[in-house]
Design a protein around this motif. Structure first.
Motif, PDB file in Angstrom:
ATOM      1  N   MET A   1      24.751   5.084  20.257  1.00 54.38           N
ATOM      2  CA  MET A   1      24.637   4.728  18.936  1.00 54.38           C
ATOM      3  C   MET A   1      24.626   3.116  18.647  1.00 54.38           C
ATOM      4  N   THR A   2      24.241   2.256  19.848  1.00 52.30           N
ATOM      5  CA  THR A   2      24.274   0.877  19.782  1.00 52.30           C
ATOM      6  C   THR A   2      23.084   0.383  18.945  1.00 52.30           C
ATOM      7  N   ILE A   3      23.205  -0.620  18.282  1.00 52.79           N
ATOM      8  CA  ILE A   3      22.125  -1.179  17.494  1.00 52.79           C
ATOM      9  C   ILE A   3      21.194  -1.799  18.564  1.00 52.79           C
ATOM     10  N   ALA A   4      19.870  -1.304  18.556  1.00 51.04           N
ATOM     11  CA  ALA A   4      18.829  -1.932  19.383  1.00 51.04           C
ATOM     12  C   ALA A   4      18.390  -3.222  18.948  1.00 51.04           C
ATOM     13  N   ALA A   5      17.934  -3.921  20.004  1.00 48.24           N
ATOM     14  CA  ALA A   5      17.429  -5.502  19.407  1.00 48.24           C
ATOM     15  C   ALA A   5      16.193  -5.275  18.776  1.00 48.24           C
ATOM     16  N   SER A   6      15.908  -5.983  17.403  1.00 50.05           N
ATOM     17  CA  SER A   6      14.948  -5.872  16.840  1.00 50.05           C
ATOM     18  C   SER A   6      13.975  -6.884  17.441  1.00 50.05           C
ATOM     19  N   HIS A   7      12.423  -6.552  17.139  1.00 46.50           N
ATOM     20  CA  HIS A   7      11.350  -7.332  17.520  1.00 46.50           C
ATOM     21  C   HIS A   7      10.670  -8.045  16.122  1.00 46.50           C
ATOM     22  N   LYS A   8       9.982  -9.272  16.378  1.00 48.94           N
ATOM     23  CA  LYS A   8       9.503  -9.999  15.278  1.00 48.94           C
ATOM     24  C   LYS A   8       8.149  -9.266  15.141  1.00 48.94           C
ATOM     25  N   THR A   9       7.747  -8.737  13.958  1.00 47.79           N
ATOM     26  CA  THR A   9       6.501  -8.173  13.622  1.00 47.79           C
ATOM     27  C   THR A   9       5.506  -9.494  13.136  1.00 47.79           C
ATOM     28  N   PRO A  10       4.283  -9.581  13.729  1.00 47.63           N
ATOM     29  CA  PRO A  10       3.432 -10.546  13.245  1.00 47.63           C
ATOM     30  C   PRO A  10       3.135 -10.311  11.680  1.00 47.63           C
ATOM     31  N   PRO A  11       2.792 -11.544  11.081  1.00 50.07           N
ATOM     32  CA  PRO A  11       2.421 -11.526   9.789  1.00 50.07           C
ATOM     33  C   PRO A  11       1.306 -10.399   9.518  1.00 50.07           C
ATOM     34  N   ALA A  12       1.286  -9.903   8.309  1.00 53.52           N
ATOM     35  CA  ALA A  12       0.313  -8.606   8.247  1.00 53.52           C
ATOM     36  C   ALA A  12      -0.784  -8.938   7.103  1.00 53.52           C
ATOM     37  N   VAL A  13      -0.956 -10.232   6.806  1.00 50.54           N
ATOM     38  CA  VAL A  13      -1.634 -10.656   5.557  1.00 50.54           C
ATOM     39  C   VAL A  13      -2.921 -11.485   5.954  1.00 50.54           C
ATOM     40  N   THR A  14      -3.819 -11.707   5.162  1.00 49.53           N
ATOM     41  CA  THR A  14      -4.819 -12.608   5.526  1.00 49.53           C
ATOM     42  C   THR A  14      -4.445 -13.868   5.896  1.00 49.53           C
ATOM     43  N   PRO A  15      -5.099 -14.755   6.917  1.00 52.61           N
ATOM     44  CA  PRO A  15      -4.737 -16.021   7.317  1.00 52.61           C
ATOM     45  C   PRO A  15      -4.427 -16.921   5.930  1.00 52.61           C
ATOM     46  N   ALA A  16      -3.575 -17.703   6.373  1.00 49.14           N
ATOM     47  CA  ALA A  16      -3.134 -18.859   5.169  1.00 49.14           C
ATOM     48  C   ALA A  16      -4.242 -19.416   4.881  1.00 49.14           C
ATOM     49  N   GLU A  17      -5.170 -19.991   5.669  1.00 50.88           N
ATOM     50  CA  GLU A  17      -6.049 -20.996   5.606  1.00 50.88           C
ATOM     51  C   GLU A  17      -7.074 -20.533   4.360  1.00 50.88           C
ATOM     52  N   LYS A  18      -7.083 -19.425   4.056  1.00 53.86           N
ATOM     53  CA  LYS A  18      -7.906 -18.648   2.848  1.00 53.86           C
ATOM     54  C   LYS A  18      -7.311 -19.235   1.619  1.00 53.86           C
ATOM     55  N   GLY A  19      -6.198 -19.816   1.601  1.00 53.58           N
ATOM     56  CA  GLY A  19      -5.578 -20.246   0.341  1.00 53.58           C
ATOM     57  C   GLY A  19      -4.647 -19.202  -0.390  1.00 53.58           C
ATOM     58  N   VAL A  20      -3.698 -19.494  -1.354  1.00 50.96           N
ATOM     59  CA  VAL A  20      -2.832 -18.551  -2.057  1.00 50.96           C
ATOM     60  C   VAL A  20      -3.465 -17.798  -2.955  1.00 50.96           C
ATOM     61  N   GLY A  21      -4.503 -18.523  -3.498  1.00 54.99           N
ATOM     62  CA  GLY A  21      -5.153 -17.852  -4.692  1.00 54.99           C
ATOM     63  C   GLY A  21      -5.946 -16.490  -4.175  1.00 54.99           C
ATOM     64  N   PRO A  22      -6.919 -16.501  -3.385  1.00 54.18           N
ATOM     65  CA  PRO A  22      -7.358 -15.069  -2.807  1.00 54.18           C
ATOM     66  C   PRO A  22      -6.398 -13.952  -2.417  1.00 54.18           C
ATOM     67  N   LEU A  23      -5.281 -14.746  -1.925  1.00 58.24           N
ATOM     68  CA  LEU A  23      -4.110 -13.685  -1.403  1.00 58.24           C
ATOM     69  C   LEU A  23      -3.453 -12.959  -2.519  1.00 58.24           C
ATOM     70  N   LEU A  24      -3.258 -14.013  -3.836  1.00 56.24           N
ATOM     71  CA  LEU A  24      -2.545 -13.545  -4.762  1.00 56.24           C
ATOM     72  C   LEU A  24      -3.279 -12.251  -5.620  1.00 56.24           C
ATOM     73  N   ARG A  25      -4.812 -12.822  -5.656  1.00 53.35           N
ATOM     74  CA  ARG A  25      -5.720 -11.997  -6.468  1.00 53.35           C
ATOM     75  C   ARG A  25      -5.858 -10.488  -5.615  1.00 53.35           C
ATOM     76  N   ALA A  26      -5.809 -10.598  -4.429  1.00 51.53           N
ATOM     77  CA  ALA A  26      -6.000  -9.305  -3.385  1.00 51.53           C
ATOM     78  C   ALA A  26      -4.513  -8.545  -3.913  1.00 51.53           C
ATOM     79  N   TRP A  27      -3.442  -9.179  -3.744  1.00 54.38           N
ATOM     80  CA  TRP A  27      -2.075  -8.331  -4.026  1.00 54.38           C
ATOM     81  C   TRP A  27      -2.130  -7.770  -5.470  1.00 54.38           C
ATOM     82  N   ARG A  28      -3.085  -8.472  -6.650  1.00 53.95           N
ATOM     83  CA  ARG A  28      -2.818  -7.887  -7.817  1.00 53.95           C
ATOM     84  C   ARG A  28      -3.920  -6.919  -7.865  1.00 53.95           C
TER      85      ARG A  28
END
Length: 277
Positions: A1-28
């Motif tokens: 029942m020991t807690i297993a070590a977690s792994h880091k999951t890579p970011p799942a979104v569009t690359p940041a160089e596209k800017g926050v505007g398109p990302l927010l529009r996509a989420w909306r």
């Protein structure tokens, strides 16, 4: 029942160089919210939202977080939005085996241990099992070692033709429920790794044992308040309903992506059998 070590999951979104505007529009658009509706929720104006999405206006850090909250953006992706807007990430991602989470791990272990003899487990965003109690281990008895290798994945274990699938008496129903749940998570998190897992498990052949579905009804039918998982164990058919809990307002990515699943006995016979073990 020991807690297993977690792994880091890579970011799942569009690359940041596209800017926050398109990302927010996509989420909306994914949330099917109009600019006006989002503006009303965030105490802003549709014109300002439009300017943010087109890049004509740079949102403040507070505005990015406010819009992300009203769009129900997962914590991991909120960090990506902040980075795209030129701000530092707000939410940490602490490995589950880090000493800083000692209290959390101990609390989770006490929680699922206290739920025994009924099954309970903790999974991360990719359905990898990070903790399980003896009730779960009982159900996994006889599963091939190849499926029990780390990281132990709950979806693979359940739907693989050499896993629990041949033992599940209502497999087609339960399989449909799990695949629909994964589709909802993919829409929420937009994770490529989660999509790849979905495609893998959805392609598993349904074992012939599923032909028994509907032929093993209990002698005295029990009214179900949720879709039951009916699974065979040592010649008996046990019946459970699943309950999933998450943390309220998490401030850490790792904690935000943890889910505690408990299997509640769906009939008196199942509860009695588990208490006798």
């Amino acid at each position: 029942m020991t807690i297993a070590a977690s792994h880091k999951t890579p970011p799942a979104v569009t690359p940041a160089e596209k800017g926050v505007g398109p990302l927010l529009r996509a989420w909306r658009e994914q949330r099917r919210v109009s600019q006006l509706e989002l503006a009303l929720r965030a105490d802003s104006s549709a014109r300002h939202i439009s300017f943010i999405e087109t890049g004509r206006s740079k949102p403040s850090e507070e505005m990015v977080l406010r819009l992300a909250e009203h769009l129900d953006v997962p914590v991991r992706e909120r960090n990506a939005l902040l980075l795209a807007a030129g701000y530092a990430p707000r939410y940490t991602e602490t490995p589950l085996d880090d000493p800083a989470l000692d209290t959390l791990r101990e609390g989770l272990e006490r929680l699922i241990q206290g739920y025994e003899p009924y099954p309970a487990l903790v999974v991360d965003a990719l359905y990898d099992v990070v903790a399980a109690n003896r009730g779960v281990l009982m159900l996994l008895d006889g599963i091939p070692e190849s499926l029990l290798a780390q990281p132990l994945n709950a979806m693979r274990l359940t739907l693989h033709p050499q896993g629990l699938a041949p033992r599940i008496r209502n497999l087609r129903q339960w399989r449909g429920h799990l695949l629909a749940q994964m589709q909802q998570h993919i829409a929420l998190h937009r994770s490529q790794r989660l999509r790849e897992l979905y495609e893998e498990v959805a392609a598993y052949p349904v074992p012939e044992a599923d032909d028994r579905t509907g032929t093993d009804e209990p002698a005295s039918p029990v009214p179900h308040f949720a879709l039951p998982l009916r699974i065979e164990h040592e010649g008996r058919t046990l019946s459970f309903v699943s309950s999933i809990s998450t943390f309220n307002t998490p401030m850490d990515v790792t904690v935000a992506e943890l889910a505690i699943e408990t299997l509640v006995p769906a009939d008196p016979a199942t509860a009695e059998y588990l208490r006798s073990q």
